[in-house]
Design a protein around this motif. Structure first.
Motif, PDB file in Angstrom:
ATOM      1  N   PRO A   1       0.832  -1.203   0.000  1.00 30.14           N
ATOM      2  CA  PRO A   1       0.000   0.000   0.000  1.00 30.14           C
ATOM      3  C   PRO A   1       0.867   1.253   0.000  1.00 30.14           C
ATOM      4  CG  PRO A   1       0.105  -0.934   2.199  1.00 30.14           C
ATOM      5  CD  PRO A   1       0.830  -1.887   1.296  1.00 30.14           C
ATOM      6  N   LEU A   2       0.404   2.261  -0.724  1.00 32.06           N
ATOM      7  CA  LEU A   2       1.056   3.557  -0.711  1.00 32.06           C
ATOM      8  C   LEU A   2       0.083   4.557  -0.105  1.00 32.06           C
ATOM      9  CD1 LEU A   2       2.780   3.426  -4.207  1.00 32.06           C
ATOM     10  CD2 LEU A   2       3.893   3.262  -1.988  1.00 32.06           C
ATOM     11  N   SER A   3       0.106   5.787  -0.576  1.00 31.42           N
ATOM     12  CA  SER A   3      -0.715   6.821   0.032  1.00 31.42           C
ATOM     13  C   SER A   3      -2.146   6.790  -0.500  1.00 31.42           C
ATOM     14  CB  SER A   3      -0.083   8.188  -0.255  1.00 31.42           C
ATOM     15  OG  SER A   3       0.003   8.396  -1.654  1.00 31.42           O
ATOM     16  N   ASN A   4      -3.085   7.078   0.384  1.00 30.05           N
ATOM     17  CA  ASN A   4      -4.480   7.335   0.021  1.00 30.05           C
ATOM     18  C   ASN A   4      -5.075   6.282  -0.917  1.00 30.05           C
ATOM     19  OD1 ASN A   4      -6.786   8.926   0.338  1.00 30.05           O
ATOM     20  ND2 ASN A   4      -6.431   9.985  -1.588  1.00 30.05           N
ATOM     21  N   GLY A   5      -4.870   5.024  -0.577  1.00 22.37           N
ATOM     22  CA  GLY A   5      -5.522   3.975  -1.337  1.00 22.37           C
ATOM     23  C   GLY A   5      -4.767   3.461  -2.540  1.00 22.37           C
ATOM     24  N   LEU A   6      -3.639   4.076  -2.900  1.00 22.54           N
ATOM     25  CA  LEU A   6      -2.843   3.553  -4.001  1.00 22.54           C
ATOM     26  C   LEU A   6      -2.090   2.306  -3.553  1.00 22.54           C
ATOM     27  CD1 LEU A   6      -1.210   6.678  -5.716  1.00 22.54           C
ATOM     28  CD2 LEU A   6      -3.273   5.443  -6.370  1.00 22.54           C
ATOM     29  N   VAL A   7      -2.024   1.344  -4.439  1.00 21.02           N
ATOM     30  CA  VAL A   7      -1.281   0.108  -4.172  1.00 21.02           C
ATOM     31  C   VAL A   7      -0.319  -0.119  -5.321  1.00 21.02           C
ATOM     32  CG1 VAL A   7      -1.488  -2.409  -3.985  1.00 21.02           C
ATOM     33  CG2 VAL A   7      -3.138  -0.946  -2.818  1.00 21.02           C
ATOM     34  N   VAL A   8       0.895  -0.526  -5.009  1.00 17.17           N
ATOM     35  CA  VAL A   8       1.870  -0.842  -6.047  1.00 17.17           C
ATOM     36  C   VAL A   8       2.128  -2.338  -6.039  1.00 17.17           C
ATOM     37  CG1 VAL A   8       3.873  -0.358  -4.567  1.00 17.17           C
ATOM     38  CG2 VAL A   8       4.133  -0.330  -7.040  1.00 17.17           C
ATOM     39  N   LYS A   9       2.156  -2.919  -7.213  1.00 25.20           N
ATOM     40  CA  LYS A   9       2.459  -4.333  -7.382  1.00 25.20           C
ATOM     41  C   LYS A   9       3.706  -4.453  -8.246  1.00 25.20           C
ATOM     42  CE  LYS A   9      -2.467  -5.482  -7.205  1.00 25.20           C
ATOM     43  NZ  LYS A   9      -2.527  -6.418  -6.070  1.00 25.20           N
ATOM     44  N   ARG A  10       4.503  -5.494  -7.992  1.00 24.61           N
ATOM     45  CA  ARG A  10       5.761  -5.694  -8.707  1.00 24.61           C
ATOM     46  C   ARG A  10       5.699  -6.968  -9.533  1.00 24.61           C
ATOM     47  NH1 ARG A  10       9.828  -7.038  -5.840  1.00 24.61           N
ATOM     48  NH2 ARG A  10      11.511  -5.761  -6.651  1.00 24.61           N
ATOM     49  N   PHE A  11       6.388  -6.907 -10.691  1.00 21.58           N
ATOM     50  CA  PHE A  11       6.476  -8.074 -11.567  1.00 21.58           C
ATOM     51  C   PHE A  11       7.906  -8.120 -12.095  1.00 21.58           C
ATOM     52  CE2 PHE A  11       6.055 -10.506 -15.464  1.00 21.58           C
ATOM     53  CZ  PHE A  11       5.091 -11.460 -15.164  1.00 21.58           C
ATOM     54  N   PRO A  12       8.532  -9.317 -12.173  1.00 21.81           N
ATOM     55  CA  PRO A  12       9.929  -9.381 -12.613  1.00 21.81           C
ATOM     56  C   PRO A  12      10.087  -9.047 -14.095  1.00 21.81           C
ATOM     57  CG  PRO A  12       9.026 -11.591 -12.344  1.00 21.81           C
ATOM     58  CD  PRO A  12       8.005 -10.650 -11.798  1.00 21.81           C
ATOM     59  N   ALA A  13      10.955  -8.105 -14.390  1.00 15.06           N
ATOM     60  CA  ALA A  13      11.308  -7.778 -15.772  1.00 15.06           C
ATOM     61  C   ALA A  13      12.391  -8.732 -16.259  1.00 15.06           C
ATOM     62  CB  ALA A  13      11.802  -6.341 -15.867  1.00 15.06           C
ATOM     63  N   ARG A  14      12.516  -8.839 -17.572  1.00 14.36           N
ATOM     64  CA  ARG A  14      13.632  -9.575 -18.167  1.00 14.36           C
ATOM     65  C   ARG A  14      14.719  -8.541 -18.484  1.00 14.36           C
ATOM     66  NH1 ARG A  14      13.444 -12.065 -22.779  1.00 14.36           N
ATOM     67  NH2 ARG A  14      14.770 -13.798 -22.171  1.00 14.36           N
ATOM     68  N   HIS A  15      15.636  -8.402 -17.549  1.00 17.35           N
ATOM     69  CA  HIS A  15      16.695  -7.393 -17.670  1.00 17.35           C
ATOM     70  C   HIS A  15      17.805  -7.764 -16.701  1.00 17.35           C
ATOM     71  CE1 HIS A  15      18.355  -3.427 -18.571  1.00 17.35           C
ATOM     72  NE2 HIS A  15      18.619  -3.301 -17.284  1.00 17.35           N
ATOM     73  N   PRO A  16      19.057  -7.706 -17.110  1.00 20.83           N
ATOM     74  CA  PRO A  16      20.152  -7.992 -16.179  1.00 20.83           C
ATOM     75  C   PRO A  16      20.085  -7.057 -14.971  1.00 20.83           C
ATOM     76  CG  PRO A  16      20.958  -7.872 -18.437  1.00 20.83           C
ATOM     77  CD  PRO A  16      19.543  -7.386 -18.474  1.00 20.83           C
ATOM     78  N   GLY A  17      20.219  -7.615 -13.790  1.00 21.69           N
ATOM     79  CA  GLY A  17      20.171  -6.785 -12.588  1.00 21.69           C
ATOM     80  C   GLY A  17      18.870  -6.881 -11.838  1.00 21.69           C
ATOM     81  N   GLU A  18      18.037  -7.876 -12.156  1.00 21.66           N
ATOM     82  CA  GLU A  18      16.812  -8.129 -11.411  1.00 21.66           C
ATOM     83  C   GLU A  18      15.909  -6.907 -11.339  1.00 21.66           C
ATOM     84  OE1 GLU A  18      17.920  -9.718  -7.630  1.00 21.66           O
ATOM     85  OE2 GLU A  18      18.738 -11.558  -8.484  1.00 21.66           O
TER      86      GLU A  18
END
Length: 292
Positions: free
Chosen positions: A145-162
């Motif tokens: 959760p971030l501010s005021n109801g915003l939520v961030v989700k993460r997904f792995p990219a295909r890129h050197p360095g994770e």
């Protein structure tokens, strides 16, 4: 007359270039600073995506505006073009300020050590209290959760360095996605990569604004396989597959001049027209602002 409905989120681009800064007359329109994007929800809290050289101008803007609400920084990864501006972010030099750096599960200690090394000799002069104004926290399950109801989700990219791809949601669904360094590799039809692309399209399904890596022209891809970047044609294909409403081409190659970027936009618009989908196409430029 009824009051206008405020936007769910506002987006402003401060750095749009990839790999290294490339200022000069050939990059005036789209900009030569490396990645930095400002995101604000309804509460006006500042969320910063990456700390490339564009964060310097953002910091000056925040100080001039007297901004005093919390600042959160999300780093997609630690390659130099995404972090080199942090030591020049003016709010970091203001006593009492706190910059909250968010990272994925298990990354906090390593990111803290890395960031503090950037802010100390021999890379930067010793400034009392500088690194102590940074707080590091991590989240589990690729969701925070971030501010005021915003939520961030993460997904792995295909890129050197994770590297990570971020998607922002609110109670009404997806808002925007940020994929600055990501190799779609549509030429690779192996089961593993095809499954990853399908999962990525599902992750991005219906996102109103997709900001995606478009470092290369399509004919340049064969000589850069494995470098972790996509072409403008591939970014458009993904946007069409996931049903995005707006695609913003991002992470422009440092040797790409303004005319070439514009030509890439026109090619992508033609590609979208042929598909029959109502996809809006833009290339990110410094100062571009979007609302959802």
């Amino acid at each position: 007359m009824s009051a206008s409905v405020p936007p769910r989120v506002r987006i402003r681009f401060w750095g749009t270039r990839g790999t290294c800064p490339s200022p000069g007359p050939r990059t005036v329109r789209y900009g030569g600073n490396t990645p930095c994007v400002e995101v604000r929800g309804p509460d006006n809290h500042v969320i910063i995506l990456d700390a490339g050289s564009g964060i310097r101008a953002l910091g000056a803007h925040l100080l001039a505006a007297g901004h005093s609400t919390p600042i959160q920084l999300l780093l997609s990864h630690r390659h130099s073009d995404h972090v080199l501006g942090l030591a020049h972010f003016a709010p970091l030099f203001e006593p009492g300020n706190r910059i909250h750096v968010r990272c994925g599960e298990g990354e906090a200690d390593a990111l803290a050590a890395f960031t503090r090394a950037m802010l100390t000799p021999p890379l930067f002069p010793a400034v009392d209290g500088l690194s102590s104004r940074l707080d590091f926290s991590e989240w589990d399950d690729h969701d925070a959760p971030l501010s005021n109801g915003l939520v961030v989700k993460r997904f792995p990219a295909r890129h050197p360095g994770e590297a990570a791809i971020f998607r922002f949601d609110d109670a009404n669904g997806p808002l925007l996605a940020y994929a600055p360094d990501n190799e779609l590799a549509y030429h690779d039809q192996s089961a593993e990569v095809r499954a990853w692309r399908a999962a990525l399209a599902d992750f991005l399904r219906g996102v109103p604004v997709l900001i995606h890596d478009a470092t290369y022209r399509h004919h340049e891809l064969p000589q850069h396989a494995g470098w972790g970047h996509s072409s403008h044609v591939e970014a458009t294909r993904l946007a069409l597959e996931c049903g995005a409403r707006t695609l913003v081409l991002f992470h422009h190659h440092p040797d790409r001049d303004d005319d070439s970027v514009e030509q890439m936009v026109e090619e992508c618009r033609a590609q979208a027209t042929r598909s029959g989908a109502p996809l809006r196409l833009l290339a990110a430029w410094e100062g571009l602002t979007l609302s959802v």
